[in-house]
Scaffold this active site. Sequence first.
Site, PDB file in Angstrom:
ATOM      1  N   HIS A 306       0.853  -1.192   0.000  1.00  0.00           N
ATOM      2  CA  HIS A 306       0.000   0.000   0.000  1.00  0.00           C
ATOM      3  C   HIS A 306       0.881   1.232   0.000  1.00  0.00           C
ATOM      4  O   HIS A 306       1.917   1.248   0.662  1.00  0.00           O
ATOM      5  CB  HIS A 306      -0.918   0.012   1.234  1.00  0.00           C
ATOM      6  CG  HIS A 306      -2.049   0.954   1.076  1.00  0.00           C
ATOM      7  ND1 HIS A 306      -1.926   2.298   1.337  1.00  0.00           N
ATOM      8  CD2 HIS A 306      -3.306   0.753   0.633  1.00  0.00           C
ATOM      9  CE1 HIS A 306      -3.076   2.879   1.067  1.00  0.00           C
ATOM     10  NE2 HIS A 306      -3.935   1.979   0.633  1.00  0.00           N
ATOM     11  N   ASP A 363      -7.831  -5.387   0.256  1.00  0.00           N
ATOM     12  CA  ASP A 363      -8.328  -6.284  -0.789  1.00  0.00           C
ATOM     13  C   ASP A 363      -7.886  -7.727  -0.591  1.00  0.00           C
ATOM     14  O   ASP A 363      -8.384  -8.622  -1.270  1.00  0.00           O
ATOM     15  CB  ASP A 363      -7.834  -5.801  -2.172  1.00  0.00           C
ATOM     16  CG  ASP A 363      -8.459  -4.476  -2.550  1.00  0.00           C
ATOM     17  OD1 ASP A 363      -9.662  -4.318  -2.301  1.00  0.00           O
ATOM     18  OD2 ASP A 363      -7.744  -3.601  -3.064  1.00  0.00           O
TER      19      ASP A 363
END
Length: 429
Positions: A306, A363
């Site tokens: 991320h 996710d």
Amino acid sequence: MTDTAKLEIDGKVHELKIITGSEGERGIDIASLRADTGCITLDPAYKNTGSCLSNITFIDGEKGILRYRGYPIEQLAEQSSFLEVAYLLIHDDLPTRDQYEEWSEALRYHTMLHEDLRALFAAFPKNAHPMAVSAAVVSALSTFYTEDLDPTDERQVMNSIERLVAKFPTIIAYSHKHSLGQPFLYPDNRLGYVANFLRMMFGTPCEEFHVDPVVERAINVLLILHADHEQNCSTSTVRLVGSSRANLFASTAAGIHALWGPRHGGANQSVIEMLESIADEGLSARQFVDRAKDKNDTSRLMGFGHRVYRNFDPRATIIKKAADDVLGKLGVTTKLLEIAVELAEIALSDEYFISRKLYPNVDFYSGIIFKALGIPVASFTTMFAMGRLPGWIAQWRELVIEDQAIGRPRQIYVGPSMRDFVSIDQRKA
Ligand code: CMC
């Protein structure tokens, strides 16, 4: 701490103001840099660039903190509902009971789609991706509600917001129904937001549909976790498009397209596809992790890494727990979750992932729950979009209310210097 930074260019020192946010974040204000020095800053992919001051969402990527308008994501996921969180983001604070009733009532009133939109759904091939269909239909809303498109008129904006939030689940459900060739169900406004969505998505006109409260709660939590994430790719897209004073529907449609990519929201679909291919090819988790590390192989460990979180993604922690709970309650055992857990264990103790600070993101586990809840893989990213919608709206609204100037990055040109035109017969190969 000092409140100015000094920058020396060609022997001249320039003082730049340092802006400090309410959580102590600091940014150097370079708004006058080019005018004062002739220089711009260069930051491809905006890894270091703040595009706005915002009072909506706070993230501390090092500490794994996410708060909407000050409220910790853990508390919202545990105690709130998606509609309440949507109100919080769009209207700045949690609603009182009366405000909540008014908000729910306004949304109930707008859940139906204009009947003529059926023709638009019908025009798409059955295998059209639901993100493409949803973006097209959201864009098309601007052709049906032309009287409410002025971003500077508060009443018109509120009408558009209520329509968009209310109709979005109907749009997603119809995108799915179209792919199956099943009839569209009209919304049933006796049901709550999520229950209504589930009925339109999975019900048929022939049978009564019962909403499983476990599924309804799980979807609420997932939507809350996705509801905003400050200046990510799709939100920055919505803001940039909105900065031209494009209407809410047009700006949101752009955000849906940005979210679709596999490095952003599309990762939830890619994670499941990755887990399925590992299972189908009979690979071990270790073999796949080795592939993801190999620079000659294009595979990435989808659902890992991320831009902002460098320690852990608090949403992934909540989702992992929710996945265990929901799968337990529904009595679902899944090979995919086993593979995901094994991949995470290996990657989290592997030097490649440790040194690059790559951790499971939102996710990584969300697709596993969506799959267990019966959401088709192709619709995963539209679920993300349904969750992110209030965030996009709140950010778009903040930009418009603050009358932010049109977004327009600059560049450093590195192409050819001026040269004279050569006629086609005289050009050399
Ligand atoms: N698997 C293997 N290597 C990776 C991964 C991964 N998932 N993510 C990053 N890296 C490597 C990358 O190759 C690079 O290595 P090196 O320094 O040797 O060149 C390094 O880590 C830094 O990566 P980056 O691409 O420069 O980092 P970024 O901040 O630009 O990208 C990201 C962040 C999320 C796009 C990226 O980590 C990624 O592609 N992850 C997989 C896709 C994914 O799960 N996306 C969902 C993000 S969370 C939800 C959302 O925001 O939509």
